[in-house]
Design a protein around this motif. Structure first.
Motif, PDB file in Angstrom:
ATOM      1  N   ALA A   1       0.830  -1.204   0.000  1.00  6.79           N
ATOM      2  CA  ALA A   1       0.000   0.000   0.000  1.00  6.79           C
ATOM      3  C   ALA A   1       0.865   1.255   0.000  1.00  6.79           C
ATOM      4  O   ALA A   1       0.583   2.217  -0.727  1.00  6.79           O
ATOM      5  N   VAL A   2       1.909   1.249   0.817  1.00  4.92           N
ATOM      6  CA  VAL A   2       2.814   2.399   0.864  1.00  4.92           C
ATOM      7  C   VAL A   2       3.465   2.619  -0.501  1.00  4.92           C
ATOM      8  O   VAL A   2       3.551   3.748  -0.999  1.00  4.92           O
ATOM      9  N   LYS A   3       3.907   1.547  -1.124  1.00  4.50           N
ATOM     10  CA  LYS A   3       4.571   1.652  -2.424  1.00  4.50           C
ATOM     11  C   LYS A   3       3.601   2.100  -3.522  1.00  4.50           C
ATOM     12  O   LYS A   3       3.963   2.900  -4.392  1.00  4.50           O
ATOM     13  N   THR A   4       2.372   1.595  -3.473  1.00  2.66           N
ATOM     14  CA  THR A   4       1.371   1.986  -4.473  1.00  2.66           C
ATOM     15  C   THR A   4       0.990   3.454  -4.315  1.00  2.66           C
ATOM     16  O   THR A   4       0.880   4.203  -5.304  1.00  2.66           O
ATOM     17  N   LEU A   5       0.780   3.881  -3.078  1.00  2.00           N
ATOM     18  CA  LEU A   5       0.451   5.284  -2.828  1.00  2.00           C
ATOM     19  C   LEU A   5       1.606   6.195  -3.229  1.00  2.00           C
ATOM     20  O   LEU A   5       1.387   7.311  -3.712  1.00  2.00           O
ATOM     21  N   LYS A   6       2.822   5.714  -3.051  1.00  2.00           N
ATOM     22  CA  LYS A   6       3.990   6.498  -3.448  1.00  2.00           C
ATOM     23  C   LYS A   6       3.957   6.793  -4.943  1.00  2.00           C
ATOM     24  O   LYS A   6       4.252   7.913  -5.381  1.00  2.00           O
ATOM     25  N   LEU A   7       3.588   5.793  -5.751  1.00  2.00           N
ATOM     26  CA  LEU A   7       3.496   5.990  -7.201  1.00  2.00           C
ATOM     27  C   LEU A   7       2.413   7.004  -7.551  1.00  2.00           C
ATOM     28  O   LEU A   7       2.584   7.818  -8.469  1.00  2.00           O
TER      29      LEU A   7
END
Length: 325
Positions: A108-114
């Motif tokens: 989730a953190v990585k997806t939101l970062k994108l």
């Protein structure tokens, strides 16, 4: 004459061979002396005659597959190991592990970062409509770090999660407008997120309480926007078609776990209308249906997942009719 000598020599050699053979047959074999085995007057109590019957007593432990806790030396021999020092240990009884996995939180953190990378680009874009998407994404990011901070168990970024939670919550609260100052703040969060995922520690030296004050972490409206942004175009179609369900089962599981977490957050003390039983019942409906989809994904049960998706749709409609904000 020569022939006679040759015959005599042959007889002599034959006689010697016979004599040697006879002597060898009569030679006594060499005696090898070996140590005698020990004799015991009585059984030695140091050993068990049957280790499984005599040495193992009681019930078989139920946690044989759990790794032992790491130990560190204290500089002296105290006779007992000392548990390795730990940082944030989470909040006892938080219940997050039953709703969302560490892998989903990290993803989730990585997806939101994108999403933040594409939303926080230039001051003009941010001032137009970028700040609205940034508020939504920073709110969900703050929520995610709040869950990581309270998580009972190992999860990436747990030590720095409370400080990250407060930073992203503050930026989300400020992102109601798209001013240059808010853009600069959002850009800083974007850079910190890049550093954090890359292995650096941009929140080093900043401390915060692991237990979240949920009314200060996020508001309902940005979380609802995230649900809408995922449900209609992505999750709902994937749960309506057996082929899409099979092809996207990992992504469905991730989204469903986050939906369950959001359902729990919306009912937390301090959140809007969380003191209303009718509202919290809708939050529970969202959480329970999402959890049902997660279990269906694990068993690849499309019918079960599809049935649960209908309940999510109902909870969304009922909530929007009475509590949309």
């Amino acid at each position: 004459m020569a022939r006679t000598m040759l015959v005599r020599t042959a007889y002599v050699l034959l006689a010697l061979a016979v004599t040697t053979f006879a002597w060898a047959q009569t030679k006594q074999p060499k005696v090898v002396r070996r140590a005698q085995p020990p004799k015991f007057d009585k059984p030695d109590s140091t050993y068990f005659a049957d280790a499984f019957k005599e040495g193992l007593t009681g019930e078989r432990p139920g946690n044989l597959g759990v790794a032992a806790a790491a130990v560190v030396s204290t500089g002296g021999n105290t006779g007992s190991p000392t548990a390795a020092p730990a940082g944030n240990t989470g909040v006892a009884g938080s219940g997050w592990a039953a709703l969302v996995s560490p892998a989903t939180l990290e993803d989730a953190v990585k997806t939101l970062k994108l999403q933040i990378d594409t939303g926080v680009t230039t001051p003009s874009e941010f001032a137009g409509k970028g700040y609205k998407a940034a508020r939504r994404d920073f709110s969900v990011m703050a929520m995610t770090f709040a869950i990581i901070g309270e998580y009972e168990g190992d999860v990436r970024w747990k030590k720095d999660a409370p400080a990250a939670r407060d930073a992203f919550a503050q930026t989300a609260a400020n992102a109601k407008v798209g001013t240059q100052g808010v853009y600069n703040e959002a850009k800083k969060r974007k850079e910190e997120l890049q550093d954090l995922i890359g292995g650096a520690n941009p929140f080093e030296g900043k401390s915060a309480e692991p237990k979240a004050t949920w009314g200060s972490v996020c508001n309902r409206s940005p979380l609802m926007q995230h649900l809408e942004n995922v449900w209609e175009p992505k999750l709902k179609p994937a749960l309506s078609d057996k082929g899409q369900f099979a092809a996207n089962i990992d992504k469905i599981l991730l989204d469903a776990e986050l939906f369950a977490a959001i359902g729990a957050v919306l009912a937390k003390e301090g959140m809007e209308d969380a003191d209303t039983s009718e509202y919290t019942a809708l939050c529970d409906k969202l959480k329970n249906a999402s959890t049902e989809i997660v279990e269906a994904c694990k068993t690849k049960d499309f019918d079960r997942a599809s049935k649960a998706s209908i309940e999510i749709g109902k909870s969304c409609v009922e909530c929007h009719e009475n509590y949309r904000s």
